[in-house]
Structures are given as C-alpha cells and as structure tokens.
Scaffold this active site. Structure first.
Site, short mmCIF file in Angstrom:
data_model
loop_
_atom_site.label_atom_id
_atom_site.label_comp_id
_atom_site.label_asym_id
_atom_site.label_seq_id
_atom_site.Cartn_x
_atom_site.Cartn_y
_atom_site.Cartn_z
N ASP A 1 0.88 -1.17 0.00
CA ASP A 1 0.00 0.00 0.00
C ASP A 1 0.91 1.22 0.00
OD1 ASP A 1 -2.21 -1.61 0.10
OD2 ASP A 1 -2.51 -1.41 2.25
N ASP B 1 -13.81 -5.30 -2.24
CA ASP B 1 -13.69 -5.22 -0.78
C ASP B 1 -15.03 -5.62 -0.17
OD1 ASP B 1 -11.12 -4.28 -1.13
OD2 ASP B 1 -11.66 -2.18 -0.87
#
Lengths: 196, 251
Positions: free
Chosen positions: B11, B130
C-alpha cells in the site's frame, strides 16, 4: 542493435527493461528500414489478436516481419501472431510458423491461464534453451494457445498440452513472458541475443 | 503444472509503503522500490501496489513508481488505487504494469470492465472487491473501504466476471489486519463459481492460513502485506512449508 517492434504492445516497456538489465542496446521502433538493418528483432505482444494484426498492417510492419531473415523472437501474443491464424477475433496472422491459435475452454480450466507454470524445454539443441534446465517455471498470461505441433520446442500443460515455445528457421516464439520470469526468463532473452 | 502464487502487497502513499489495520491506522513500512526489490530477491511470484495517495499529484507519482519498479523486478506486478478511466489504465500498462486493479470505478460504472477487457485483454484487468459482512449479507465497499454500497458481493463478482474481469482480488474487510486467516467461506464460494483466477486478501497471520486458502478454498494466489513487510514471515520459508504440504509452488 536489437529492434524492439513498436506497435503499442503492452509489454514493450518490460521487455526493454529486461534488455537494459542484460546490458543490450535496443531501439523501440516501427521504422521499416531500422528493423531491416537490425541484427535481431524482438516482437512483443500483449492484447487482442485481430486488433494487433490491424495495427501491424496500418504501420506497414506485417510485410517486414514476414520477409526478414534476421533472428526474430515473438513473445506471448507476438508468438501467436507469427502463426497462421487466431480464433481471437478470427484473425489472419503472419503465417511464418505453422498452426492456429485456439481458446482455452473456460469450462475446463480457469481462463486466462495466469501465473507460473512448469514448462518442459523439449528441444535440447535449441540455442534459446542453452544451459537451461529441462523443466523450469515461467510466467504466463493468456487466454488463447497454439496447439503442440512439429515445430514445438517447449511444451506446457494447462488442461492439456500446448506450445510454450516454437521455432521455424529464423523465427523463435515463446508463449510465456521471459521479461517477467525472473532469472530463468532473463536467460532465454540472453540466449536469444547471444546464440540465436 | 500451474504454481500457486505468493503476492506481497504494497500500500503506497507518496512513494512510501504504509500498512494499516482494518483500512486505518497507517504505519510507514519503507521505500516502495526498495521493498519491491527485496521481495523479488526473496522469491515473490508477483507484487501488487495499491496507491492511496490523495493529492493532485497522484497520477504522476504512481506512474513514476511503476517505471521505477519495472526497472528493478523481473516478475509481474499489478497496480491499483483510484484508477478510473481507460486512459489511466493505458498509461500504467505502457509504463510497465502487467495488470491494473479496479475497484471503486467499476462499481460506479461496470461498463469500464468490458471496455478495459476489450482494449487491453482480460489478463490485464483485475476486479478488486472489498467485502464486509453487514448483518447476514456480504456487502461491497468502495473508496478504500470507507463507503458502503448497495451491492451484494456474490452478485457483483458474477457480474464482474461476465463483463470480462480476468482475475479477482478479494479482500475481506472483516479479516484485514486481524491475522486470524482468510475468509475461507467466501473464497470457497468464489472459486467454485467463477472461472478466472482468485487472489485471497485480508487476514493472513501465519503460514497455516496460506495452506488452508490454497488447499480448502482452492485460491490461485494469496496476498499479504504486514506479515512480509515486518519480516514476520519469510517468503522462501513459507513456500518451502507449502511444498512440504503438497502445494505446487515455484521455489
């Protein structure tokens, strides 16, 4: 000098990076005379077959690729475009190696075939495979494949055998991505430049 | 034989790797390019970069990162985070990314999957989903997990694959950062119902979690972040363990 054929293929930058790491000079080009003057030609490819063929025609590259007698390496879609036809978009291809590309059966295997697959390098005299093990993992990402034929020099299995590498005269093709296959992949590219 | 893949996830914010728990509490985990090079050397099969930079410079910093990463690793990598149009995909792929993951943009406009698959091929288009359990439903969240949508996750996955997605990156928000294992139940449903590769994400805490995802939920790849960033688990050791337990991996 190595000519890296520039026709908007998705993996041109990656092939260029790998050549740079190996210390080879290359030029990303769509210029006919530069390609004809090059010692080696690398024909990359990621994308869809019929639109890639259309791009090659528009850039006047298909006749150059057909007439060259210099060692030429097709990578992934580049290899598929060297064959006679592709089921993908019902495309007529360059026809410099025999065979027709067909789709994997999505009912039999996950499609695309994506990831590292063990590959058997069957043609032990092939300069492309010099010093390479008989079996190695290479990275693949494709939904169509070239069936095994008499010019197949390496094979892989995904719901059945298919051509991982092919050779006819000065034309070499690999279905996998040597530029994305770690050290084993770099060896293939090095062998192409040094020994093919 | 197709090997199962181990994918460290980075990330990235302004070129630095960050990692949070349950999508918040960011910690710095190092320079993105250096970490990428380390994972390549350690035997990672692939890398995933999710850009969470919010600034106006985002697009350029992400492209710079892709170019820099492409110079140091010889394995495929996926890039995502705020990619919303075909032009962004084209720029990232041309810069050297192998795949682009799409999340919020495809939920808002599912046609983008179809357009991207047609133009770049399904193999370049990753549907990142997600998922969070809300009541007894699996709901799709967007914007880095901050926004709940009306979409039910199973129906959305089936639509995404019909539209041409070439791979799923399935992140369980309930599991993310908890280190209690992947969401095997949802992953098992997904691998049984779609015919494209599935990457499991969210919840890996120990090597057994990888084994059960490969063996029991039949996923193609397992993604993890902090476990690798903070060297709690070495990739070579993990792969050796998986091979001992009958999983085909590239050593």
């Amino acid at each position: 000098m190595i000519a890296l054929i520039d026709y908007g293929a998705g993996n041109s930058a990656s092939v260029g990076n790998a050549l740079e790491e190996l210390g080879y000079e290359f030029e990303l080009t769509a210029n006919e005379s530069k390609i004809l003057a090059a010692e080696k030609i690398i024909f990359p490819g990621v994308g869809e077959a019929s639109s890639a063929m259309a791009t090659l025609q528009r850039l006047n590259l298909s006749s150059v690729l057909r007439m060259t007698n210099k060692p030429t390496l097709g990578v992934c879609l580049g290899m598929q475009l060297m064959a006679e036809r592709s089921e993908e978009g019902d495309a007529a291809c360059l026809g410099v190696v025999p065979g027709e590309n067909v789709a994997f059966d999505p009912n039999a295997v996950n499609t695309p075939h994506m990831g590292w697959s063990e590959t058997e390098l069957t043609d032990r005299d092939n300069p492309l495979f010099r010093d390479a093990p008989e079996r190695a993992f290479f990275y693949y990402a494709h939904s169509y494949y070239l069936p095994v034929g008499e010019r197949t020099t390496a094979r892989c299995d995904y719901g059945g055998p298919f051509t991982a590498s092919i050779r006819k005269d000065n034309y070499y093709g690999v279905q996998f991505h040597p530029e994305k296959s770690g050290r084993e992949g770099l060896r293939i590219l090095k062998n192409f430049v040094e020994f093919c | 034989m197709l090997a199962k893949r181990i994918i460290p996830c980075l990330d990235v914010k302004d070129g630095r790797v960050v990692k949070g728990t349950n999508f918040v509490n960011l910690r710095d985990a190092g320079d993105a390019v250096e970490l990428a090079a380390r994972y390549y050397e350690e035997g990672a099969d692939e890398l995933t970069f999710l850009d969470i930079t919010a600034s106006a410079e985002k697009r350029k910093t992400l492209l710079d990162l892709v170019v820099a990463v492409g110079k140091v690793i010889r394995i495929p990598f996926t890039v995502g985070g705020g990619v919303s149009e075909l032009g962004d995909l084209e720029a990232l792929l041309r810069a050297g990314a192998d795949k682009v993951s799409l999340n919020t943009a495809i939920v808002k406009r599912p046609e983008l999957i179809t357009e991207a698959a047609k133009r770049f091929g399904s193999q370049a288009v990753v549907a990142a989903v997600d998922v969070k359990n809300v009541g007894d439903r699996h709901k799709v969240f967007v914007k880095g997990g901050r926004e709940e949508t009306d979409r039910e996750a199973k129906a959305w996955c089936l639509e995404a694959v019909d539209r041409g997605a070439g791979e799923f990156l399935l992140t369980s928000m309930d599991k993310d950062g908890a280190k209690t294992g992947y969401d095997l139940e949802f992953l098992d449903w997904l691998t049984a119902n779609v015919s494209v590769p599935v990457v499991a994400s969210g919840g890996a805490g120990k090597r057994e979690h990888f084994l059960e995802a490969f063996r029991d939920a039949r996923v193609d790849a397992c993604l993890a972040a902090s476990l690798f960033h903070y060297q709690e688990l070495n990739i070579q050791d993990l792969k050796a363990y998986l091979r001992e337990n009958g999983v085909v991996v590239r050593l």
